[in-house]
Scaffold this active site. Structure first.
Site, PDB file in Angstrom:
ATOM      1  CG  HIS A 217      -0.474   0.000   2.579  1.00 52.02           C
ATOM      2  ND1 HIS A 217       0.039   1.218   3.170  1.00 52.02           N
ATOM      3  CD2 HIS A 217       0.063  -0.804   3.299  1.00 52.02           C
ATOM      4  CE1 HIS A 217       0.385   1.090   4.459  1.00 52.02           C
ATOM      5  NE2 HIS A 217       0.509  -0.221   4.366  1.00 52.02           N
TER       6      HIS A 217
ATOM      7  CG  ASP B 237      -2.948   4.033   1.913  1.00 50.27           C
ATOM      8  OD1 ASP B 237      -2.369   3.265   1.437  1.00 50.27           O
ATOM      9  OD2 ASP B 237      -4.018   4.302   2.874  1.00 50.27           O
TER      10      ASP B 237
ATOM     11  CG  ASP C 154       2.268   1.019   8.011  1.00 50.06           C
ATOM     12  OD1 ASP C 154       1.828   0.120   7.188  1.00 50.06           O
ATOM     13  OD2 ASP C 154       1.437   1.790   8.738  1.00 50.06           O
TER      14      ASP C 154
ATOM     15  CD  GLU D  10      -3.095  -0.823   5.093  1.00 50.13           C
ATOM     16  OE1 GLU D  10      -3.094  -1.866   5.928  1.00 50.13           O
ATOM     17  OE2 GLU D  10      -3.010   0.387   5.538  1.00 50.13           O
ATOM     18  CD  GLU D  11      -2.410   2.961   7.034  1.00 51.74           C
ATOM     19  OE1 GLU D  11      -3.010   2.564   7.697  1.00 51.74           O
ATOM     20  OE2 GLU D  11      -1.016   2.900   6.926  1.00 51.74           O
TER      21      GLU D  11
END
Length: 402
Positions: free
Chosen positions: A75, A77, A108, A141-142
């Site tokens: 991801h 983001d 992350d 994703e977040e």
């Protein structure tokens, strides 16, 4: 062989392209990824958008003959960088200090994406494998992935692989085979406003809400019969996994947890509030279902007048059988790279891996250890990034027969 210069350049370039969510604008990060991927011989790169400014990127590297399709998923983001005073370095400068690479998304998961790009480049140098290797990079994703990975799974056939590896934040010492499910609840209580000195004229919505919250929090004690394979894996991994994931991780993985995340009521201490709201995050292990948890929550507050509950999010727990050959390929490859064999365990937090599992695709999460994730001074260890890239390269050849 992994090109370590490419790995670092990719990590630095991605961090330098802010993609905070909110606002979930991944255009700059997608452009960096596209430039890196189009420089790799034999890779076909396409861009996919459901809703601006969420940009998604898919890269396909075909092998020498027909075979399986392995998808690497990442991801683009990140969490917002937040208050600059929490950082000792600029959050988007990708600062290197000794073996640490700092920046928002370093762990992350822009470091993991860079590891996947480096692994893809290594396979492109010797594409004698069968099938194809696909890299799916998504935004959103977040915020649950509906405009990111879920959109790609729904619309891009190449993203539906035979197996998938997600190099998201974790640890090279632990391969994750499943995730807890989640339910997000919004509670609202209505009352009657009055002056704080005249409580007999009012009806305090905050007090009513507090009772509703207390009852929902009691779901923490709701019994769950987690499958024996999950309990055994968590217990076997405990000595390795808990020092990384925190004391109590094993218990958290096998029971229901409830977090009171938001609560608000009133405008002044001397006024009786006529409305109060709260948001709760419930995580449930395999052995429990979202339907059962939601029903239990509704039943718990059913007799409370003027209290309502809304379900904002509901995702089932997802698990890939830990005996699947995907995990053996990763364990063998990681053991050769690390000199020690990783353990298998569930993952406490959610990731896009759940979307692949819900689509019926066996999926593992294997990535670098996060430091400062979501806070200031987020960083990743460069040796771990290299180890993750080397493991993914080796596992990809193992899975695809190269």
């Amino acid at each position: 062989m992994i090109d370590r210069d490419l790995l670092l350049r990719a990590t630095v370039g991605l961090i330098a392209a802010p993609s905070e969510n909110p606002p979930d604008d991944t255009r700059a990060a997608a452009e960096v990824a596209i430039r890196l991927l189009r420089a790799i011989p034999g890779v076909v790169v396409t861009e996919h958008t459901k809703a601006e400014p969420v940009r998604n990127v898919v890269a396909v590297l075909p092998g020498a003959r027909p075979g399986k399709r392995l998808v690497l998923s990442g991801h683009l983001d990140t969490y917002p960088a937040g208050d600059p005073s929490r950082w000792s370095v600029p959050p988007f400068a990708a600062t290197i200090r000794n073996d640490r690479l700092y920046g928002r998304g370093a762990a992350d998961m822009k470091g993991g994406i860079a590891a996947a790009i480096a692994a893809l480049a290594a396979l492109a140098e010797r594409p004698d494998f069968a099938g194809e290797l696909v890299l799916a990079l998504a935004g959103d994703e977040e915020s649950m992935g509906t405009s990111g990975t879920q959109f790609l799974l729904d619309t891009v056939p190449a993203v539906r692989g035979d197996v998938a590896i997600v190099p998201d934040a974790g640890s090279p010492a632990v391969i994750r085979f499943g995730e807890k499910g989640m339910v997000w609840l919004d509670l609202a209580a209505e009352g009657r406003a009055a002056h704080g000195a005249h409580v007999h004229r009012g009806d305090n919505a905050a007090e009513r809400l507090m009772e509703a919250v207390r009852r929902i929090l009691a779901l923490r004690d709701w019994p769950v019969d987690a499958p024996a394979s999950i309990r055994e894996a968590s217990a076997a991994a405990r000595a390795v996994s808990e020092p990384l994931g925190g004391a109590g991780e094993a218990d958290t993985l096998t029971r229901i947890t409830v977090n009171l995340g938001t609560i608000a009521a009133g405008i002044s201490p001397n006024l009786v509030p006529d409305r109060a709201i709260a948001g709760l995050d419930i995580r449930l292990p395999p052995g429990a279902t979202t339907a059962a948890v939601i029903a239990a929550a509704r039943a718990a507050i059913a007799d409370l007048p003027r209290v309502s509950m809304t379900v904002r999010v509901a995702w089932e727990p997802t698990v890939t059988d830990p005996t699947h050959p995907l995990f053996e390929a990763l364990r063998r490859s990681a053991a050769r790279v690390l000199g020690t064999e990783p353990v298998l365990n569930m993952r406490v937090g959610a990731s896009d891996a759940r979307l692949f599992r819900l689509a019926g695709i066996p999926t593992a999460v294997f990535g670098p250890t996060p430091y400062g994730m979501g806070g200031g001074d987020e960083y990743v260890l460069i040796p771990e990034l290299i180890a993750v890239a080397e493991t993914i390269e080796a596992a990809s050849r193992d899975i695809l027969g190269g």
